[in-house]
Design a protein around this motif. Structure first.
Motif, PDB file in Angstrom:
ATOM      1  N   ASP A   9       0.650  -1.148   0.054  1.00 48.31           N
ATOM      2  CA  ASP A   9      -0.003  -0.040  -0.213  1.00 48.31           C
ATOM      3  C   ASP A   9       0.850   1.372   0.281  1.00 48.31           C
ATOM      4  O   ASP A   9       0.309   2.440  -0.215  1.00 48.31           O
ATOM      5  CB  ASP A   9      -0.934   0.050   1.148  1.00 48.31           C
ATOM      6  N   ASP A  10       2.260   1.168   0.367  1.00 50.86           N
ATOM      7  CA  ASP A  10       2.993   2.337   0.294  1.00 50.86           C
ATOM      8  C   ASP A  10       3.820   2.460  -0.853  1.00 50.86           C
ATOM      9  O   ASP A  10       4.637   3.423  -0.841  1.00 50.86           O
ATOM     10  CB  ASP A  10       4.065   2.065   1.614  1.00 50.86           C
ATOM     11  N   ILE A  11       3.414   1.817  -1.802  1.00 54.02           N
ATOM     12  CA  ILE A  11       4.335   1.878  -3.102  1.00 54.02           C
ATOM     13  C   ILE A  11       4.363   3.276  -3.495  1.00 54.02           C
ATOM     14  O   ILE A  11       3.229   3.975  -3.413  1.00 54.02           O
ATOM     15  CB  ILE A  11       3.478   1.142  -4.268  1.00 54.02           C
ATOM     16  N   ASN A  12       5.472   3.796  -3.768  1.00 54.41           N
ATOM     17  CA  ASN A  12       5.683   5.265  -4.393  1.00 54.41           C
ATOM     18  C   ASN A  12       5.678   6.271  -3.212  1.00 54.41           C
ATOM     19  O   ASN A  12       5.821   7.460  -3.535  1.00 54.41           O
ATOM     20  CB  ASN A  12       4.808   5.690  -5.485  1.00 54.41           C
TER      21      ASN A  12
ATOM     22  N   LYS B 271       2.336  20.506   1.042  1.00 57.93           N
ATOM     23  CA  LYS B 271       4.040  20.678   1.344  1.00 57.93           C
ATOM     24  C   LYS B 271       4.514  19.189   1.842  1.00 57.93           C
ATOM     25  O   LYS B 271       5.718  19.049   1.612  1.00 57.93           O
ATOM     26  CB  LYS B 271       4.155  21.592   2.491  1.00 57.93           C
ATOM     27  N   GLU B 272       3.516  18.133   1.989  1.00 57.38           N
ATOM     28  CA  GLU B 272       4.008  16.977   2.605  1.00 57.38           C
ATOM     29  C   GLU B 272       3.860  16.046   1.409  1.00 57.38           C
ATOM     30  O   GLU B 272       3.165  16.149   0.493  1.00 57.38           O
ATOM     31  CB  GLU B 272       3.170  16.582   3.777  1.00 57.38           C
ATOM     32  N   ASN B 273       4.469  14.724   1.711  1.00 57.70           N
ATOM     33  CA  ASN B 273       4.288  13.677   0.758  1.00 57.70           C
ATOM     34  C   ASN B 273       3.111  12.749   1.361  1.00 57.70           C
ATOM     35  O   ASN B 273       3.395  11.665   1.981  1.00 57.70           O
ATOM     36  CB  ASN B 273       5.595  12.816   1.023  1.00 57.70           C
ATOM     37  N   ASP B 274       2.037  13.263   1.105  1.00 56.21           N
ATOM     38  CA  ASP B 274       0.802  12.791   1.638  1.00 56.21           C
ATOM     39  C   ASP B 274      -0.184  12.183   0.320  1.00 56.21           C
ATOM     40  O   ASP B 274      -1.186  13.016  -0.098  1.00 56.21           O
ATOM     41  CB  ASP B 274      -0.191  13.592   2.612  1.00 56.21           C
ATOM     42  N   ALA B 275       0.245  11.214  -0.177  1.00 51.79           N
ATOM     43  CA  ALA B 275      -0.543  10.572  -1.425  1.00 51.79           C
ATOM     44  C   ALA B 275      -2.065  10.593  -1.552  1.00 51.79           C
ATOM     45  O   ALA B 275      -2.536  11.128  -2.582  1.00 51.79           O
ATOM     46  CB  ALA B 275      -0.018   9.092  -1.774  1.00 51.79           C
ATOM     47  N   GLU B 276      -2.440  10.036  -0.206  1.00 49.05           N
ATOM     48  CA  GLU B 276      -4.030  10.010  -0.191  1.00 49.05           C
ATOM     49  C   GLU B 276      -4.480  11.426  -0.224  1.00 49.05           C
ATOM     50  O   GLU B 276      -5.607  11.605  -1.169  1.00 49.05           O
ATOM     51  CB  GLU B 276      -4.208   9.376   1.205  1.00 49.05           C
ATOM     52  N   CYS B 277      -4.009  12.366   0.465  1.00 46.35           N
ATOM     53  CA  CYS B 277      -4.748  13.774   0.551  1.00 46.35           C
ATOM     54  C   CYS B 277      -4.433  14.328  -0.858  1.00 46.35           C
ATOM     55  O   CYS B 277      -5.384  14.947  -1.591  1.00 46.35           O
ATOM     56  CB  CYS B 277      -3.844  14.531   1.516  1.00 46.35           C
ATOM     57  N   HIS B 278      -3.181  14.091  -1.581  1.00 44.97           N
ATOM     58  CA  HIS B 278      -3.027  14.491  -2.792  1.00 44.97           C
ATOM     59  C   HIS B 278      -3.989  14.077  -3.881  1.00 44.97           C
ATOM     60  O   HIS B 278      -4.336  14.963  -4.869  1.00 44.97           O
ATOM     61  CB  HIS B 278      -1.537  14.558  -3.292  1.00 44.97           C
TER      62      HIS B 278
ATOM     63  N   ALA C 120      12.070  19.312  -3.678  1.00 44.25           N
ATOM     64  CA  ALA C 120      11.127  18.315  -3.625  1.00 44.25           C
ATOM     65  C   ALA C 120       9.645  18.649  -3.673  1.00 44.25           C
ATOM     66  O   ALA C 120       8.851  17.999  -4.415  1.00 44.25           O
ATOM     67  CB  ALA C 120      11.396  17.298  -2.260  1.00 44.25           C
ATOM     68  N   VAL C 121       9.386  19.855  -3.063  1.00 46.14           N
ATOM     69  CA  VAL C 121       8.077  20.372  -2.808  1.00 46.14           C
ATOM     70  C   VAL C 121       7.809  20.787  -4.350  1.00 46.14           C
ATOM     71  O   VAL C 121       6.381  20.494  -4.549  1.00 46.14           O
ATOM     72  CB  VAL C 121       7.982  21.373  -2.105  1.00 46.14           C
ATOM     73  N   VAL C 122       8.508  21.599  -4.965  1.00 48.99           N
ATOM     74  CA  VAL C 122       7.990  21.885  -6.496  1.00 48.99           C
ATOM     75  C   VAL C 122       7.600  20.657  -7.170  1.00 48.99           C
ATOM     76  O   VAL C 122       6.828  20.702  -8.084  1.00 48.99           O
ATOM     77  CB  VAL C 122       8.918  22.674  -7.032  1.00 48.99           C
ATOM     78  N   ASP C 123       8.692  19.642  -7.077  1.00 49.55           N
ATOM     79  CA  ASP C 123       8.306  18.144  -7.741  1.00 49.55           C
ATOM     80  C   ASP C 123       7.135  17.641  -7.489  1.00 49.55           C
ATOM     81  O   ASP C 123       6.234  17.574  -8.483  1.00 49.55           O
ATOM     82  CB  ASP C 123       9.688  17.210  -7.519  1.00 49.55           C
ATOM     83  N   ARG C 124       6.674  17.758  -6.287  1.00 47.05           N
ATOM     84  CA  ARG C 124       5.288  17.153  -6.031  1.00 47.05           C
ATOM     85  C   ARG C 124       4.109  18.121  -6.200  1.00 47.05           C
ATOM     86  O   ARG C 124       3.213  17.511  -6.852  1.00 47.05           O
ATOM     87  CB  ARG C 124       5.328  16.994  -4.297  1.00 47.05           C
ATOM     88  N   LEU C 125       4.375  19.512  -6.132  1.00 54.22           N
ATOM     89  CA  LEU C 125       3.281  20.299  -6.585  1.00 54.22           C
ATOM     90  C   LEU C 125       3.243  20.137  -8.458  1.00 54.22           C
ATOM     91  O   LEU C 125       1.861  19.997  -8.715  1.00 54.22           O
ATOM     92  CB  LEU C 125       3.820  21.711  -6.247  1.00 54.22           C
ATOM     93  N   ALA C 126       4.157  19.819  -9.102  1.00 56.75           N
ATOM     94  CA  ALA C 126       4.125  19.790 -10.344  1.00 56.75           C
ATOM     95  C   ALA C 126       3.462  18.797 -10.623  1.00 56.75           C
ATOM     96  O   ALA C 126       2.571  18.348 -11.735  1.00 56.75           O
ATOM     97  CB  ALA C 126       5.532  19.773 -11.242  1.00 56.75           C
TER      98      ALA C 126
END
Lengths: 337, 337, 337, 337
Positions: free
Chosen positions: A330-333, C82-89, C306-312
């Motif tokens: 579930d944590d892939i990527n 700003k965070e690495n939160d795939a679910e929220c994104h 890292a943040v700009v990569d995620r936002l992109a």
């Protein structure tokens, strides 16, 4: 990128391959044994998405025949490794994680060191450093993590030591120095490999428990990274990302001439000439024609940047899942962005 | 990376080369004319540091024989292009700047557009964009520059439009759109080329006044960038940075078989078989053996990143000196850091 | 990075903000109207994962008060950007895709041009080019795609024209040239923005249908990219990635002095001095103290890469889903790797 | 990026500076001594192109006053460090090379280790790794070099160990492990620094012989790299590439209020309130207002990428000239391309 040590290997391994499955093909060819090599056990598993080959070299004789150390070599082959197929890649991550765990016993608490070998300035050699940049590194957080999270991750450190041409230091020396200070219970080393066949480029991932010998190196002083030299188990993970140019020419020529032979009268003087050539001689002739820069030339696909990024992602995900108790499919990527 | 249009070229140019000097070798070979091709004038200049070949195609016949448009092709060859030899590179910058100026008349005031073709994500194809990043761009400063500086620089704009696979737009369309808005008096286009021989990789720079056809493209709808399509003169600057894998195998095999033939009885059935094969057929056979990804495979040296950086620096310096009245050999590396 | 045009804006907008929600705060402050500005309608939507504000400027008066063109401005705010939160994104991608579709009518077949504004050499300004590199570009494939796939994707082209300092050409000129040749039915332009408050950095995404004015530019000759200048609708997508240093000092000082005032006797001479200072004067004083390089200084977080990569990634996914009929939430990250 | 240890430093150094010249300014201010600090000797040298300050802390008292270890701190200040002025940079390279040699005795044959500290993913922190990539590394070539070349270069190794957040390992541990294996006679460590004043950003280079403490780190377990911990001399080379946002606000506010005070009646309640605030309290107030991400925010110029590249080039050239007997001013840029 490491490569078979041509000096010490038996003559017929003069043409470089880092893949056990290719070494086996060559050894079978040489030994004119279609099915079996003494001291070498082979299991295969076919699957719609990938093909898995487990080669176990279990005797000295097998090691000599294969030109490789005794131990286990697991190769996953999949054309889809080259493509952007997230669904298939998930399956591959799962099977890789399982096989990484099968290659070494490790408890849930001891520290693991992940090392990305290779030169980050050369795209097809940057696989190791790219994997390392996607590993969930936790060793420095152990004291500050809340207890509930602490149980889900083990201490993991990760380094990309660079190659000798960049640092002036043998990769093995740096790794050994770090292993001595950190005292991890396992080293996982990732490196780009050289294959013999262009269709294997970026289409296979090899895991082994036999150690790794980083850096080709003219002087051959290379330090082997294995249980013997480091005192801890070593899992090596490699992907063939290039074929050297002379090997490509040699193999293609062999095949094209083979096909042409069938169409013309056998036993012709030319055929005899060709047959009488040792592989080593023929390789040398090709290398001479390709010129002094040949050793330096490699064959790689145009989209190598994107493919190496994807492969690094697949491998890093499978390592993260294999080594951290609480990281799952579930944590892939989640940690590899 | 552009390449000779295989559809429209005579059959014997089926194996791709973008270099006029290689096209001439092939044409001479085909025509079995050692010294001279009708409609093609050749001048060479030898120098301890480089070798200069000026090929002028001055008739329709010459164009047909060479498989290239009429016009001037100047090729500088130097092994030292691959090395870090600042002194030699200064001499090369000087002779390139002179030859760029020889290919087009331009006054000191009109605007020049520099275009870096190729894909910045693929190292050996990134030459054009890298040159552009080192061009002294001044068009936007014309109104704010003090008068004494304004006289030393002309208005220069520079773009790297990207390749069709990235933008969805033919490179030619973007360039044409910009030319129409800017109305420059000259286009200088830089692109990475494909060579036939691995020893030419990164060891030659070709200048021409015949235009350029960006992007290989399966559909071949490519828009030619030349005086006819744009209404302004076009100087193309190219460096062979790759050899495609099938071409490398083909040529090496031809040479190795040639050598082997000498040692065996001529007239053998095999020799005849080989002789009777059309180049096109043989190339196809090799491509088939190399597999479906062949078209995608290229041969390039390990240190391609560093070499392409250096080549971009040499070319950018020579362009800056050629086009800005006040930029001289004393300003080398001043704008290209 | 674009910024409010300080020359032409009313005095109280002298301190730059590109965000409609900040412009509204300033305008309310100036107008001493806590709740309402004439000609400006505001709707908000709160959600555990994000906060959505829809500002509609529907009269000339509102436009003057806000210092921004009439039209719709939708801002999504979320600390988790700003965070690495795939679910929220994923939730954010969904709501962004819906809001992009709400800002323009478009059929399923016409071509859309996506433009990434900003300078790829400056990390916090590289957002636009990074989004573009993750867009599913299809315009060049329309003729070769199988019919069943063709129906799932519309023709999309994407460019990152670079900034004037790199090309010598105003960004607007290049975009206009391409729009004229391609005749798309919609332009989507992505740019990094400047915010007033450091806590908004990388924590908000603004969509608008009012066009965009790329590049700050000393000369202020900037070409507005909007329906009027291009003849097609324009959706602008922006993220505040920096605060300029003088703005940060100014605002922080205002707040700290505000707090200190409360603790000391009001009406002191100092308080009066401070009150009597025009915002413009104060900003200038700060800028003078910060020195000649101030205009050049910005405030940005350490992990900006890292943040700009995620936002992109978030923005590119939402655009791909919004514009391609067959790309859905199931395809997240499929084209943005 | 390292920074003064706020826990252990005297109270008045609570606002971070890594520069001895700034520490001296603060100490003088605190001690209300305009000219002289006990135990601290200062020599300055003015030059049209640069300003050189040699601070020697020669007693325990001086060390306490300055909040820095005893030893030599040489700072070169030059506005032109930020610009592309090759001529001026050559002079700076020369004076830096001389001063590097003045800080440590070293014979011509022993091995030197160069370490680039800092995070290569964060542009203003990538100075160290960038310098390392331009060092002439020779340790691995010693056996293969022809004798005439061997005499012109000493054995040099170079590493960029990465930061703890990337590797999970304290930088000091990695360096110490390598020093133990290599037994070099000198360590040269390069790191990006934090300054107090925005006008010092990228405008100063500090050399010292007092060691370096890599990585800021909340936990403060940082291992000091110095003669005591490593057993070999350490030359530290640093450039202030950022100011932290709270420091910038604090200092600018101090100065702006200072100026405003002059214009209003002294002794007002407000002035007193302000005066009575401890620096530490004020800094905390600002940090609170800037919000939780403040510690993470820094101020840096827009063109930071290009400037850091140039600074890395200057420093690498000066190191190469200082340490290799046969590398001279004529070889500038020969190894740093």
């Amino acid at each position: 990128m490491y490569q078979t040590d041509r000096k010490n290997a038996p003559n017929y391994f003069s043409i470089r391959t880092d893949l056990a499955i290719e070494a086996r093909e060559l050894a079978q060819q040489e030994a004119r044994q279609a099915d079996h090599l003494e001291g070498v056990a082979v299991k295969t598993e076919e699957n719609p998405d990938y093909f898995l080959t487990h080669v176990e070299i279990h005797s000295e004789k097998g090691s000599r025949l294969m030109g490789k150390p005794m131990g286990n070599y697991i190769t996953l082959e999949a054309e889809k490794l080259k493509e952007n197929d997230a669904e298939c890649h998930e399956k591959i991550i799962k099977v890789l994680a399982e096989n990484i765990r099968s290659l070494a016993q490790f408890d849930e608490e001891s520290c693991i060191l992940v090392a990305g070998l290779g030169n980050w300035n050369i795209t097809p050699d940057a696989l190791g450093p790219k994997v390392v940049s996607k590993i969930l590194v936790t060793r420095h957080l152990q004291e500050t993590l809340p207890e509930e999270i602490e149980e889900t991750v083990r201490p993991v450190a990760a380094v990309s030591p660079g190659v000798m041409g960049i640092t002036g230091i043998e990769t093995g020396e740096i790794i050994k120095g770090i292993v001595e200070r950190l005292q991890p219970s396992l080293l996982i080393a990732i490196d780009a490999l050289a294959a013999r066949r262009s269709n294997r480029i970026n289409a296979a991932i090899q895991l082994s428990d036999t150690g790794i010998s980083p850096g080709a190196g003219v002087g051959n002083k290379r330090m082997m990274l294995d249980q013997e030299s480091l005192g801890i188990p070593v899992i090596a993970i490699g992907v063939p990302t290039v074929v050297d140019a002379a090997t490509l020419v040699n193999d293609t020529m062999d095949r094209i001439l083979g096909e042409m032979m069938q169409q013309t009268e056998k036993g012709s003087a030319f055929f005899q000439t060709l047959q009488s050539l040792e592989q080593e001689e023929k390789y040398q002739m090709i290398a001479d024609i390709l010129g002094p820069y040949t050793g330096n030339m490699f064959v790689t696909p145009k989209e190598v940047d994107a493919v190496v990024d994807r492969l690094a992602n697949i491998i890093a995900n499978s390592i993260n899942i294999a080594i951290h108790p609480g990281v799952t499919m579930d944590d892939i990527n989640k940690y590899t962005f």
